[in-house]
Scaffold this motif. Sequence first.
Motif, PDB file in Angstrom:
ATOM      1  N   VAL A 309       0.863  -1.177   0.000  1.00  0.00           N
ATOM      2  CA  VAL A 309       0.000   0.000   0.000  1.00  0.00           C
ATOM      3  C   VAL A 309       0.898   1.225   0.000  1.00  0.00           C
ATOM      4  O   VAL A 309       1.840   1.307   0.797  1.00  0.00           O
ATOM      5  CB  VAL A 309      -0.936   0.018   1.223  1.00  0.00           C
ATOM      6  N   VAL A 310       0.619   2.185  -0.891  1.00  0.00           N
ATOM      7  CA  VAL A 310       1.430   3.398  -0.979  1.00  0.00           C
ATOM      8  C   VAL A 310       0.532   4.628  -0.826  1.00  0.00           C
ATOM      9  O   VAL A 310      -0.657   4.607  -1.167  1.00  0.00           O
ATOM     10  CB  VAL A 310       2.203   3.469  -2.312  1.00  0.00           C
ATOM     11  N   TYR A 311       1.134   5.691  -0.302  1.00  0.00           N
ATOM     12  CA  TYR A 311       0.456   6.970  -0.126  1.00  0.00           C
ATOM     13  C   TYR A 311       1.165   7.999  -0.998  1.00  0.00           C
ATOM     14  O   TYR A 311       2.403   7.977  -1.132  1.00  0.00           O
ATOM     15  CB  TYR A 311       0.511   7.402   1.339  1.00  0.00           C
ATOM     16  N   GLY A 312       0.393   8.895  -1.615  1.00  0.00           N
ATOM     17  CA  GLY A 312       1.000   9.893  -2.471  1.00  0.00           C
ATOM     18  C   GLY A 312       0.248  11.207  -2.458  1.00  0.00           C
ATOM     19  O   GLY A 312      -0.899  11.296  -2.005  1.00  0.00           O
ATOM     20  N   THR A 313       0.924  12.247  -2.941  1.00  0.00           N
ATOM     21  CA  THR A 313       0.320  13.573  -3.081  1.00  0.00           C
ATOM     22  C   THR A 313       0.662  14.123  -4.455  1.00  0.00           C
ATOM     23  O   THR A 313       1.642  13.697  -5.085  1.00  0.00           O
ATOM     24  CB  THR A 313       0.850  14.543  -2.010  1.00  0.00           C
ATOM     25  N   PHE A 314      -0.145  15.073  -4.941  1.00  0.00           N
ATOM     26  CA  PHE A 314       0.216  15.778  -6.165  1.00  0.00           C
ATOM     27  C   PHE A 314      -0.312  17.202  -6.096  1.00  0.00           C
ATOM     28  O   PHE A 314      -1.277  17.510  -5.391  1.00  0.00           O
ATOM     29  CB  PHE A 314      -0.273  15.053  -7.420  1.00  0.00           C
ATOM     30  N   ASP A 315       0.375  18.070  -6.815  1.00  0.00           N
ATOM     31  CA  ASP A 315       0.060  19.497  -6.813  1.00  0.00           C
ATOM     32  C   ASP A 315      -0.924  19.796  -7.935  1.00  0.00           C
ATOM     33  O   ASP A 315      -0.693  19.415  -9.080  1.00  0.00           O
ATOM     34  CB  ASP A 315       1.347  20.307  -7.012  1.00  0.00           C
ATOM     35  N   PRO A 316      -2.039  20.502  -7.639  1.00  0.00           N
ATOM     36  CA  PRO A 316      -3.052  20.770  -8.665  1.00  0.00           C
ATOM     37  C   PRO A 316      -2.587  21.742  -9.743  1.00  0.00           C
ATOM     38  O   PRO A 316      -3.292  21.922 -10.733  1.00  0.00           O
ATOM     39  CB  PRO A 316      -4.213  21.356  -7.859  1.00  0.00           C
ATOM     40  N   MET A 317      -1.441  22.352  -9.589  1.00  0.00           N
ATOM     41  CA  MET A 317      -0.997  23.321 -10.592  1.00  0.00           C
ATOM     42  C   MET A 317      -0.787  22.658 -11.950  1.00  0.00           C
ATOM     43  O   MET A 317      -0.857  23.314 -12.987  1.00  0.00           O
ATOM     44  CB  MET A 317       0.302  24.001 -10.150  1.00  0.00           C
ATOM     45  N   TYR A 318      -0.548  21.319 -11.940  1.00  0.00           N
ATOM     46  CA  TYR A 318      -0.362  20.621 -13.205  1.00  0.00           C
ATOM     47  C   TYR A 318      -1.686  20.135 -13.774  1.00  0.00           C
ATOM     48  O   TYR A 318      -1.759  19.725 -14.930  1.00  0.00           O
ATOM     49  CB  TYR A 318       0.590  19.447 -13.005  1.00  0.00           C
ATOM     50  N   LEU A 319      -2.718  20.102 -12.959  1.00  0.00           N
ATOM     51  CA  LEU A 319      -4.065  19.729 -13.394  1.00  0.00           C
ATOM     52  C   LEU A 319      -4.986  20.850 -12.913  1.00  0.00           C
ATOM     53  O   LEU A 319      -5.570  20.778 -11.846  1.00  0.00           O
ATOM     54  CB  LEU A 319      -4.475  18.375 -12.795  1.00  0.00           C
ATOM     55  N   SER A 320      -5.095  21.906 -13.708  1.00  0.00           N
ATOM     56  CA  SER A 320      -5.645  23.180 -13.238  1.00  0.00           C
ATOM     57  C   SER A 320      -7.127  23.155 -12.912  1.00  0.00           C
ATOM     58  O   SER A 320      -7.662  24.126 -12.412  1.00  0.00           O
ATOM     59  CB  SER A 320      -5.388  24.265 -14.297  1.00  0.00           C
ATOM     60  N   ARG A 321      -7.781  22.030 -13.145  1.00  0.00           N
ATOM     61  CA  ARG A 321      -9.198  21.964 -12.776  1.00  0.00           C
ATOM     62  C   ARG A 321      -9.369  22.038 -11.265  1.00  0.00           C
ATOM     63  O   ARG A 321     -10.406  22.436 -10.768  1.00  0.00           O
ATOM     64  CB  ARG A 321      -9.816  20.663 -13.296  1.00  0.00           C
ATOM     65  N   ASP A 327      -4.307  14.229  -2.108  1.00  0.00           N
ATOM     66  CA  ASP A 327      -3.550  13.058  -1.689  1.00  0.00           C
ATOM     67  C   ASP A 327      -4.390  11.818  -1.954  1.00  0.00           C
ATOM     68  O   ASP A 327      -5.597  11.898  -2.193  1.00  0.00           O
ATOM     69  CB  ASP A 327      -3.100  13.147  -0.230  1.00  0.00           C
ATOM     70  N   PHE A 328      -3.746  10.671  -1.923  1.00  0.00           N
ATOM     71  CA  PHE A 328      -4.432   9.436  -2.312  1.00  0.00           C
ATOM     72  C   PHE A 328      -3.701   8.240  -1.708  1.00  0.00           C
ATOM     73  O   PHE A 328      -2.527   8.325  -1.311  1.00  0.00           O
ATOM     74  CB  PHE A 328      -4.482   9.309  -3.835  1.00  0.00           C
ATOM     75  N   LEU A 329      -4.397   7.134  -1.666  1.00  0.00           N
ATOM     76  CA  LEU A 329      -3.846   5.843  -1.259  1.00  0.00           C
ATOM     77  C   LEU A 329      -4.241   4.811  -2.309  1.00  0.00           C
ATOM     78  O   LEU A 329      -5.382   4.809  -2.790  1.00  0.00           O
ATOM     79  CB  LEU A 329      -4.391   5.409   0.101  1.00  0.00           C
ATOM     80  N   LEU A 345      -1.421  -4.801 -10.534  1.00  0.00           N
ATOM     81  CA  LEU A 345      -2.783  -4.308 -10.357  1.00  0.00           C
ATOM     82  C   LEU A 345      -2.774  -3.200  -9.304  1.00  0.00           C
ATOM     83  O   LEU A 345      -2.161  -3.352  -8.252  1.00  0.00           O
ATOM     84  CB  LEU A 345      -3.716  -5.437  -9.906  1.00  0.00           C
ATOM     85  N   GLN A 346      -3.456  -2.097  -9.594  1.00  0.00           N
ATOM     86  CA  GLN A 346      -3.498  -0.964  -8.671  1.00  0.00           C
ATOM     87  C   GLN A 346      -4.951  -0.600  -8.368  1.00  0.00           C
ATOM     88  O   GLN A 346      -5.734  -0.315  -9.277  1.00  0.00           O
ATOM     89  CB  GLN A 346      -2.758   0.234  -9.280  1.00  0.00           C
ATOM     90  N   PHE A 347      -5.311  -0.613  -7.073  1.00  0.00           N
ATOM     91  CA  PHE A 347      -6.666  -0.328  -6.622  1.00  0.00           C
ATOM     92  C   PHE A 347      -6.647   0.854  -5.650  1.00  0.00           C
ATOM     93  O   PHE A 347      -5.698   0.994  -4.866  1.00  0.00           O
ATOM     94  CB  PHE A 347      -7.267  -1.531  -5.881  1.00  0.00           C
ATOM     95  N   PRO A 348      -7.695   1.684  -5.630  1.00  0.00           N
ATOM     96  CA  PRO A 348      -7.834   2.672  -4.545  1.00  0.00           C
ATOM     97  C   PRO A 348      -7.902   1.944  -3.208  1.00  0.00           C
ATOM     98  O   PRO A 348      -8.427   0.831  -3.122  1.00  0.00           O
ATOM     99  CB  PRO A 348      -9.148   3.385  -4.870  1.00  0.00           C
ATOM    100  N   ALA A 349      -7.361   2.554  -2.161  1.00  0.00           N
ATOM    101  CA  ALA A 349      -7.293   1.864  -0.870  1.00  0.00           C
ATOM    102  C   ALA A 349      -7.491   2.852   0.270  1.00  0.00           C
ATOM    103  O   ALA A 349      -7.483   4.066   0.084  1.00  0.00           O
ATOM    104  CB  ALA A 349      -5.949   1.146  -0.731  1.00  0.00           C
ATOM    105  N   HIS A 361      -7.136  17.317  -0.093  1.00  0.00           N
ATOM    106  CA  HIS A 361      -8.409  16.688  -0.444  1.00  0.00           C
ATOM    107  C   HIS A 361      -8.130  15.252  -0.869  1.00  0.00           C
ATOM    108  O   HIS A 361      -7.416  15.010  -1.841  1.00  0.00           O
ATOM    109  CB  HIS A 361      -9.079  17.457  -1.581  1.00  0.00           C
ATOM    110  N   ARG A 362      -8.659  14.291  -0.116  1.00  0.00           N
ATOM    111  CA  ARG A 362      -8.423  12.880  -0.411  1.00  0.00           C
ATOM    112  C   ARG A 362      -9.208  12.489  -1.668  1.00  0.00           C
ATOM    113  O   ARG A 362     -10.416  12.661  -1.743  1.00  0.00           O
ATOM    114  CB  ARG A 362      -8.847  12.014   0.778  1.00  0.00           C
ATOM    115  N   THR A 363      -8.505  11.967  -2.659  1.00  0.00           N
ATOM    116  CA  THR A 363      -9.132  11.560  -3.910  1.00  0.00           C
ATOM    117  C   THR A 363      -8.828  10.097  -4.174  1.00  0.00           C
ATOM    118  O   THR A 363      -7.917   9.517  -3.572  1.00  0.00           O
ATOM    119  CB  THR A 363      -8.641  12.423  -5.089  1.00  0.00           C
ATOM    120  N   LYS A 364      -9.556   9.491  -5.076  1.00  0.00           N
ATOM    121  CA  LYS A 364      -9.346   8.095  -5.448  1.00  0.00           C
ATOM    122  C   LYS A 364      -8.665   8.029  -6.808  1.00  0.00           C
ATOM    123  O   LYS A 364      -9.114   8.651  -7.763  1.00  0.00           O
ATOM    124  CB  LYS A 364     -10.677   7.328  -5.501  1.00  0.00           C
TER     125      LYS A 364
END
Length: 765
Positions: A309-321, A327-329, A345-349, A361-364
């Motif tokens: 299981v991995v945890y990650g984050t990303f900056d919305p500046m690259y996806l301007s919507r 963040d996500f798991l 295989l990769q599933f939301p967790a 904001h936690r996203t899937k």
Amino acid sequence: MLCLVSRKIEMDAAFFNNVGSEQRSEGDGSEHSSCRSGVGGGMFEYFGWVYHLGLNKLGHEYCHLRFLFIRGKYVEMYKRDPHENPGIRPIRRGAVGPTLMVEELGRRKVQHGGKGGDIYVLRFYNRLDETKKGEIACATAGEAQKWMEAFDQAKQQAEYELARGASARNKLNMEEEIDLEGHRPRVRHYAHGLKRLIKIGQGPETLLRQSSSLGPNSSEGYFQTDFGDAVEAYEWKCVRTVNGVRIFQDVANTESGKGVIVKAVGVIEATADTAFEVILNTARHQRYEWDTLTGDLELIDSYDGYFDVVYGTFDPMYLSRWHSKKDFLFSRQWFRGQDGTYTILQFPAIHKKKPKRSGYHRTKINPSSWEIRNLNASMGSNTPRCLVTQMVEIPSKGWWRWKKNHFSNFEKSVPYALLCQVAGLKDYIGANPALKFKSAASVIKSKVPDGPVSNAEYEAEAVQDEFYDAISAGSSSSDEESESDELDQKDAKVKLKNVAWAISSLALKRASIANANKELDPKAAPITIDTKQFHGSFCKGNDEADTNCWTSPSGMGFMIRGKTYLEDNSKVKGGDPLLKLIAVDWFKVDKAIDRFALHPRCLIQSEAGKKLPFVLIFNLQVPAKPNYSLVLYYAADRPPNPNSLFAKFVDGSDMFRDARLKLIPSIAEGYWMVKRAVGTKACLLGKAVSCKYLRQDNFLEIDVDIGSSSVARSIIGLVLGYVTNIVVDLAILIEAKEEAELPEYILGTVRLNRVKLESAVHLEV
């Protein structure tokens, strides 16, 4: 066999049925072994650096770097390379015996020299006594697979010698075969007359990779012209291209109302092992160079070596919507086929260690999968290549909205960022020549020309075949092969030959149908099998609309070896099975049950069962809580023909059965991620899991212990989570390896339609 000993972890001579092996209890408890492999005259030596894992006398875990040598059926372990230190003596030695089992345990983090890293672990054990066991580890999954193949060669050599008639004690006595002093002249003596000297992996300085960097080892897998052997209902249409990577949509089920399946496909100039390692690596400095979405990853937890299981984050500046940080798991589950193909295989967790975080904001992340398959090198080039496919599930509403607006917002979406990972991976590896590693196993010396193996029953195949088999219908495989055609002219003649064969085959509309008079006794009068006399605990379905039931489909949905397979690798559709499925039992048990045919509840113990000429009892042992057993009963209207391949399998040795018993799985209906996990390639069961056989009276029972493999346990765990919503097709057959045995035929089939676990009947053992 290999003696991996440390007082606590023992792999002694008895473990490998060896009489004359010797162990040292002094030192740190690691070992090395030497062996020449190749059955009945094919001589191979395997050697390389590995890690010996275990517990010392104080109960502390250790991880020691050791040099492993396999020659024939014999194994030795050294502290240093005996080629560079000719006077060194092995610290462990032993002989491989026919009861050796080798199991992949997947990735594991270890500490060595004060530094941590990921390694791939192999477990050795005696299938008759699992207290005799031990572990070694390799730098890559490719190397682990090569060592498994090396031990399999050694096991076949031991079985071959046993079949030649001398006593087991003499054949497994190492005192006569190996110089226990290990001096240099003896080592040189073994080198004379070798057919192949095979080095696995690189030197000790490159074996262990730090968690922050990718190690310099990789394996060259096997390229197969067929991508599967069971028919799937995919129809791929190219909808976009990004930096030379094609993006496809599955248009076969556009009216289903479910999520849309989209995939990106690209050819990367590296081995499948290299691409796999890059994808799994969570090191930020590396992912920043190719992954625009999941570059910031943190490993939260890992299980069984094949799941994390991995945890990650990303900056919305690259996806301007989006205007807030995300963040996500997600979980990752991976498998490696024996043909070298990786599936991830990769599933939301969700995970208790990572609750929702303030300011994020936690996203899937969309469910997705990777498939990484080796290709042949281009003509005139030695550069390895692999085909990388990423599949992503997208909600239908969002996909159709993007298409309606000509994908104006699609490039700002998470699914698009996921699909672009293939292009990023391709460019990243292309810009880093150091990632184009050498093969995990390379032939470094050849002293005599290749010659035929003396005993056909145990010889290695001249033509490599998939471990799993099934063919993808529609344009799935043709899309991927087309890319291979464009970049690989080396295979043009073979492909044209296969096309010509395919056209003639389609024109004749032929399938491979079992010749009953060839496989069953032509002198015996066939009986009429009345299936109404036989009633299992699992009900038979009347039509496709029924659920929680079984039926017996034809073999037309499976691709098997044709008459000319040894010449052109061509496969044909299977015909009607040789044996008739007469009943199915579905039990839940407290523990796995072997030799079920002797149980009073077994159908073969009934009066009607005893009158059948021959019954094949196929007992699939499913690990769960509780355990389950799916028992299939296949009946023949005549006994086996004594001169047939079928009779050779029924009355042959366990070694022969393990080498020939083949199962083709297919998820006919169900969630696409389960389809990717199960695959559609034929599986040599005896090479993948532990199989036990019971031949008595008018039956042969095969007990298949799915729980004996950590990979199989992982896959079956996923399948059981969706079992009430999937349709599973299985075909059982005997692999044909010689021209006289071709074409193959299907022994029996079964379709399991949306099985309910609670319908299993409890069986008292």
